[in-house]
Design a protein around this motif. Sequence first.
Motif, PDB file in Angstrom:
ATOM      1  N   LEU A 175      -4.901  -0.935   2.993  1.00 14.17           N
ATOM      2  CA  LEU A 175      -5.275  -0.062   4.112  1.00 14.17           C
ATOM      3  C   LEU A 175      -5.717   1.333   3.665  1.00 14.17           C
ATOM      4  CD1 LEU A 175      -2.709  -1.066   6.894  1.00 14.17           C
ATOM      5  CD2 LEU A 175      -5.175  -1.451   6.879  1.00 14.17           C
ATOM      6  N   LEU A 190      -9.487   2.859   4.177  1.00 14.81           N
ATOM      7  CA  LEU A 190      -9.723   4.136   4.843  1.00 14.81           C
ATOM      8  C   LEU A 190     -10.622   5.043   4.015  1.00 14.81           C
ATOM      9  CD1 LEU A 190      -8.899   6.012   7.246  1.00 14.81           C
ATOM     10  CD2 LEU A 190      -7.018   6.805   5.806  1.00 14.81           C
ATOM     11  N   LEU A 194      -8.502   4.667  12.910  1.00 16.45           N
ATOM     12  CA  LEU A 194      -8.051   3.851  11.785  1.00 16.45           C
ATOM     13  C   LEU A 194      -6.889   4.523  11.042  1.00 16.45           C
ATOM     14  CD1 LEU A 194      -8.271   1.402   9.922  1.00 16.45           C
ATOM     15  CD2 LEU A 194     -10.053   2.615   8.636  1.00 16.45           C
ATOM     16  N   VAL A 202      -3.671   3.097  12.792  1.00 13.95           N
ATOM     17  CA  VAL A 202      -3.415   1.834  12.090  1.00 13.95           C
ATOM     18  C   VAL A 202      -2.733   2.057  10.740  1.00 13.95           C
ATOM     19  CG1 VAL A 202      -4.430  -0.254  11.113  1.00 13.95           C
ATOM     20  CG2 VAL A 202      -5.376   0.713  13.218  1.00 13.95           C
ATOM     21  N   VAL A 203      -3.388   2.787   9.846  1.00 19.03           N
ATOM     22  CA  VAL A 203      -2.880   2.933   8.481  1.00 19.03           C
ATOM     23  C   VAL A 203      -1.484   3.551   8.449  1.00 19.03           C
ATOM     24  CG1 VAL A 203      -3.266   3.991   6.229  1.00 19.03           C
ATOM     25  CG2 VAL A 203      -5.213   3.093   7.524  1.00 19.03           C
ATOM     26  N   THR A 234       0.323   7.606   2.674  1.00 16.04           N
ATOM     27  CA  THR A 234      -0.603   7.891   3.781  1.00 16.04           C
ATOM     28  C   THR A 234      -1.240   9.276   3.707  1.00 16.04           C
ATOM     29  OG1 THR A 234       1.237   8.656   5.190  1.00 16.04           O
ATOM     30  CG2 THR A 234       0.601   6.338   5.350  1.00 16.04           C
TER      31      THR A 234
END
Length: 236
Positions: free
Chosen positions: A24, A28, A53, A57-58, A109
């Motif tokens: 992920l 991205l 996204l 999501v990520v 992240t």
Amino acid sequence: MSTVAMITARGLFGRRRALMLLPLPLLLIGLAALCKSFDVEPTNWGQPVIEALGFAVVLPVIALIVGTGVLGSEIDDGTLVHILTKPLPRRDIILAKYLVAAVVTAITTSIPLYVVGLLTGSAAFAGALAIAAVVGSFAYTALFVLLSLLTRRPVLLGLVYILIWEGLLGRWVSGTRVLSIEQYVITIADKIHPTTMLTGQVSVTTAVVMSALFVVVSTVVAINRLGSFSLAGETS
């Protein structure tokens, strides 16, 4: 506490689950780099890539993978009860596992979101995205660690929260946004560096206070819930 943290980190990165953290973030960054290579204006790709996204999501999915992983396997194979026989305060066990999960999520992240921010051409915006991702990591992880203690299907319930509560209701029912970590993250990033690429829909006060509440309440309830394992030896 440090020993529990080291064991948790070793167990987390020693499983295939750790490999699930890579696709992920790479997706991205890849999408943002692709848009950049074709000279597409950031105002045209920023919102779908960063907000739809990255933040929708990520961030939550990685938090779900990590947050449910630090306790989930021990609950499934029954080793959690063995851990509870050791002379360790329940608080230390939860805090150690939570901090490992939150830090891993934050690193996994915030770095790709920072890179995406740089690809928009603004270092200040990149920093805002990274800070917001860290805040979201701690809030999401606290919730998902708690879910792993409350139910045998924490991943399923976590996906319901991400997809239904935040993804569907959070976009169409204004009242649900008060309990949406995604909205807190977007608002915090937009407050630090205002931009048309982000559309925060709650106040910054709500975002900060509720993020803190998610962390504190979820952690306290998780500590109390863990105490029941020493008596019952299983979840309900």
